[in-house]
Write a protein that holds these residues in place. Structure first.
Motif, PDB file in Angstrom:
ATOM      1  N   ARG A  87       0.861  -1.187   0.000  1.00  0.00           N
ATOM      2  CA  ARG A  87       0.000   0.000   0.000  1.00  0.00           C
ATOM      3  C   ARG A  87       0.896   1.236   0.000  1.00  0.00           C
ATOM      4  NH1 ARG A  87       1.458   2.747   3.584  1.00  0.00           N
ATOM      5  NH2 ARG A  87       0.155   4.513   3.025  1.00  0.00           N
ATOM      6  N   ARG A  88       0.477   2.250  -0.691  1.00  0.00           N
ATOM      7  CA  ARG A  88       1.254   3.492  -0.696  1.00  0.00           C
ATOM      8  C   ARG A  88       0.321   4.658  -0.422  1.00  0.00           C
ATOM      9  NH1 ARG A  88       4.909   0.646  -0.492  1.00  0.00           N
ATOM     10  NH2 ARG A  88       4.915   1.722   1.481  1.00  0.00           N
ATOM     11  N   SER A  89       0.898   5.740   0.058  1.00  0.00           N
ATOM     12  CA  SER A  89       0.136   6.973   0.162  1.00  0.00           C
ATOM     13  C   SER A  89      -0.045   7.489  -1.253  1.00  0.00           C
ATOM     14  CB  SER A  89       0.910   8.014   0.972  1.00  0.00           C
ATOM     15  OG  SER A  89       1.031   7.582   2.298  1.00  0.00           O
ATOM     16  N   ARG A  91      -1.194  10.072  -4.099  1.00  0.00           N
ATOM     17  CA  ARG A  91      -1.423  11.516  -4.281  1.00  0.00           C
ATOM     18  C   ARG A  91      -1.765  11.847  -5.727  1.00  0.00           C
ATOM     19  NH1 ARG A  91       3.168  10.783  -1.166  1.00  0.00           N
ATOM     20  NH2 ARG A  91       3.004  11.405   1.025  1.00  0.00           N
ATOM     21  N   PHE A 168      -5.323  16.831  -3.165  1.00  0.00           N
ATOM     22  CA  PHE A 168      -4.765  16.276  -4.409  1.00  0.00           C
ATOM     23  C   PHE A 168      -5.837  15.919  -5.446  1.00  0.00           C
ATOM     24  CE2 PHE A 168      -1.603  15.749  -1.113  1.00  0.00           C
ATOM     25  CZ  PHE A 168      -0.434  16.106  -1.738  1.00  0.00           C
ATOM     26  N   LEU A 203      -4.823   8.557   1.113  1.00  0.00           N
ATOM     27  CA  LEU A 203      -3.779   9.400   1.716  1.00  0.00           C
ATOM     28  C   LEU A 203      -4.276   9.895   3.071  1.00  0.00           C
ATOM     29  CD1 LEU A 203      -1.082  11.078   1.468  1.00  0.00           C
ATOM     30  CD2 LEU A 203      -2.535  12.948   0.681  1.00  0.00           C
ATOM     31  N   TYR A 204      -3.414   9.801   4.060  1.00  0.00           N
ATOM     32  CA  TYR A 204      -3.697  10.436   5.358  1.00  0.00           C
ATOM     33  C   TYR A 204      -3.285  11.896   5.236  1.00  0.00           C
ATOM     34  CZ  TYR A 204      -4.327   6.116   8.104  1.00  0.00           C
ATOM     35  OH  TYR A 204      -4.784   4.953   8.632  1.00  0.00           O
ATOM     36  N   SER A 205      -4.227  12.810   5.303  1.00  0.00           N
ATOM     37  CA  SER A 205      -3.835  14.216   5.239  1.00  0.00           C
ATOM     38  C   SER A 205      -3.680  14.780   6.645  1.00  0.00           C
ATOM     39  CB  SER A 205      -4.834  15.060   4.430  1.00  0.00           C
ATOM     40  OG  SER A 205      -4.334  16.381   4.355  1.00  0.00           O
ATOM     41  N   GLY A 206      -2.476  14.565   7.184  1.00  0.00           N
ATOM     42  CA  GLY A 206      -2.166  15.108   8.507  1.00  0.00           C
ATOM     43  C   GLY A 206      -2.192  16.624   8.469  1.00  0.00           C
ATOM     44  N   PHE A 207      -1.770  17.194   7.332  1.00  0.00           N
ATOM     45  CA  PHE A 207      -1.729  18.658   7.224  1.00  0.00           C
ATOM     46  C   PHE A 207      -3.139  19.249   7.312  1.00  0.00           C
ATOM     47  CE2 PHE A 207       2.526  18.614   4.733  1.00  0.00           C
ATOM     48  CZ  PHE A 207       3.233  18.763   5.913  1.00  0.00           C
ATOM     49  N   MET A 232      -8.163  12.558  12.124  1.00  0.00           N
ATOM     50  CA  MET A 232      -7.454  12.301  10.867  1.00  0.00           C
ATOM     51  C   MET A 232      -8.357  12.670   9.701  1.00  0.00           C
ATOM     52  SD  MET A 232      -4.863  11.683   9.177  1.00  0.00           S
ATOM     53  CE  MET A 232      -3.733  11.604  10.561  1.00  0.00           C
ATOM     54  N   THR A 247       8.766   0.064  -0.873  1.00  0.00           N
ATOM     55  CA  THR A 247       9.679   1.180  -0.556  1.00  0.00           C
ATOM     56  C   THR A 247      10.614   0.743   0.581  1.00  0.00           C
ATOM     57  OG1 THR A 247       8.057   2.046   0.992  1.00  0.00           O
ATOM     58  CG2 THR A 247       8.011   2.954  -1.239  1.00  0.00           C
TER      59      THR A 247
HETATM   60  C1  LIG Z   1      -0.384  10.332  10.357  1.00  0.00           C
HETATM   61  C2  LIG Z   1       0.047  10.607   8.938  1.00  0.00           C
HETATM   62  C3  LIG Z   1      -0.135  11.866   8.392  1.00  0.00           C
HETATM   63  C4  LIG Z   1       0.246  12.134   7.067  1.00  0.00           C
HETATM   64  N1  LIG Z   1       0.009  13.364   6.520  1.00  0.00           N
HETATM   65  C5  LIG Z   1       0.339  13.604   5.218  1.00  0.00           C
HETATM   66  C6  LIG Z   1       0.018  14.858   4.600  1.00  0.00           C
HETATM   67  O1  LIG Z   1      -0.554  15.765   5.211  1.00  0.00           O
HETATM   68  N2  LIG Z   1       0.375  15.051   3.304  1.00  0.00           N
HETATM   69  C7  LIG Z   1       1.005  14.089   2.581  1.00  0.00           C
HETATM   70  O2  LIG Z   1       1.284  14.308   1.405  1.00  0.00           O
HETATM   71  N3  LIG Z   1       1.307  12.875   3.136  1.00  0.00           N
HETATM   72  C8  LIG Z   1       0.972  12.604   4.428  1.00  0.00           C
HETATM   73  N4  LIG Z   1       1.238  11.380   5.002  1.00  0.00           N
HETATM   74  C9  LIG Z   1       1.886  10.335   4.186  1.00  0.00           C
HETATM   75  C10 LIG Z   1       3.333  10.033   4.605  1.00  0.00           C
HETATM   76  O3  LIG Z   1       4.171  11.028   4.107  1.00  0.00           O
HETATM   77  C11 LIG Z   1       3.685   8.655   4.067  1.00  0.00           C
HETATM   78  O4  LIG Z   1       2.901   7.702   4.764  1.00  0.00           O
HETATM   79  C12 LIG Z   1       5.130   8.278   4.210  1.00  0.00           C
HETATM   80  O5  LIG Z   1       5.924   9.141   3.445  1.00  0.00           O
HETATM   81  C13 LIG Z   1       5.402   6.836   3.753  1.00  0.00           C
HETATM   82  O6  LIG Z   1       4.973   6.657   2.428  1.00  0.00           O
HETATM   83  P1  LIG Z   1       3.940   5.517   2.075  1.00  0.00           P
HETATM   84  O7  LIG Z   1       2.685   5.786   2.852  1.00  0.00           O
HETATM   85  O8  LIG Z   1       3.725   5.580   0.598  1.00  0.00           O
HETATM   86  O9  LIG Z   1       4.557   4.211   2.499  1.00  0.00           O
HETATM   87  C14 LIG Z   1       0.856  11.103   6.307  1.00  0.00           C
HETATM   88  C15 LIG Z   1       1.003   9.830   6.862  1.00  0.00           C
HETATM   89  C16 LIG Z   1       0.611   9.576   8.149  1.00  0.00           C
HETATM   90  C17 LIG Z   1       0.791   8.189   8.714  1.00  0.00           C
END
Ligand SMILES: Cc1cc2nc3c(=O)[nH]c(=O)nc-3n(C[C@H](O)[C@H](O)[C@H](O)COP(=O)(O)O)c2cc1C
Length: 257
Positions: A87-89, A91, A168, A203-207, A232, A247
């Protein structure tokens, strides 16, 4: 709020003691071969009712019906680990709409996720028509605080806050609200799994979650009630990207004692 209570049908109870065995609150006792409550209040986890072979215990005041478990479905551990590994984040999303049944299934995964003390404090806001407007508000908040972040972080300096910085261009956004942030994050993880199983990227948007919590205007717009926070924000869509390999990760850091 509806009053929750445990109701025991002593005519059905055979005094097997299973309810008492699973009760975390030590609130059920067997006396004269019948189950009885010690107190009226408990965390209402429902384990007593779920385990009773005679359907002698009911929990009143909840919104849904209990469902009989008719088969044991066990996930394949290799498939689960494969999902976690690959799984990947995401965007990059296609414009394809997500069917409402899929959104409903994702929300159901969130609703059913366990919570500390069985608080069941998690709720959801799905951004649909208002998505772009709310994202613009968050962009404004982040543009205002960016100069401060830029002072401390070269990565922040390199980061451009454009109009799709948070979502995104994804078709569906779900903001998870909770009293206890941990409960909301657990719901998020289960929702992500169900989304992945439906072929979606997440995608988790923490921002955005930060923006929602720090901006009184955004809190008001999305209706975060007093006592809750955004735990979240999940961004969903069909991926417009294909990752060909896993990765790199740090090695396992573990101690057995
Ligand atoms: C709690 C949390 C918050 C995150 N917030 C953001 C975010 O606001 N924007 C973003 O582009 N990626 C965000 N991410 C994605 C991370 O950057 C990403 O999980 C990490 O780089 C690893 O990549 P992967 O998920 O593809 O394995 C977040 C991930 C987590 C777990």
């Amino acid at each position: 709020m509806k009053q929750h209570q445990i109701v025991i049908d002593v005519n059905k109870c055979v005094g097997c003691g299973l309810c008492s065995k699973v009760c975390v609150a030590h609130n059920l006792e067997i006396k004269n071969k019948k189950a009885g409550k010690v107190m009226d209040s408990c965390i209402m986890c429902g384990q007593c009712s779920a385990v009773c072979p005679k359907e002698a215990i009911a929990l009143e005041g909840f919104d849904d019906c209990q469902i009989e478990k008719t088969e044991d479905i066990r996930l394949n551990p290799d498939a689960v680990l494969h999902t976690i590994r690959f799984r990947r984040s995401v965007r990059n999303f296609k414009k394809t709409k997500i069917p409402q049944e899929v959104v409903d299934q994702i929300l159901e995964a969130g609703r059913l996720t366990h919570t500390a003390k069985n608080m069941q404090d998690v709720s959801f806001v799905v951004l649909d028509k208002e998505k772009d407007r709310i994202e613009k508000m968050a962009v404004k908040v982040f543009k205002a605080i960016k100069p401060i972040a830029d002072l401390f972080s070269p990565m922040a300096r390199n980061n451009k806050i454009n109009d799709s910085f948070f979502f995104f261009k994804a078709p569906v956004i779900i903001i998870i609200l909770a009293k206890d942030k941990t409960n909301g994050i657990l719901a998020a993880q289960n929702m992500e799994f169900v989304a992945e199983a439906n072929g979606l990227g997440v995608l988790y948007s923490g921002f955005f979650t930060i923006a929602a919590n720090i901006s009184r205007k955004i809190r008001k717009e999305i209706g975060i009630p007093k006592g809750k926070k955004a735990a979240m924000t999940l961004v969903f869509g069909y991926p417009d990207v294909k990752y060909l390999r896993s990765t790199p990760h740090k090695g396992l850091e573990v101690r057995y004692m």
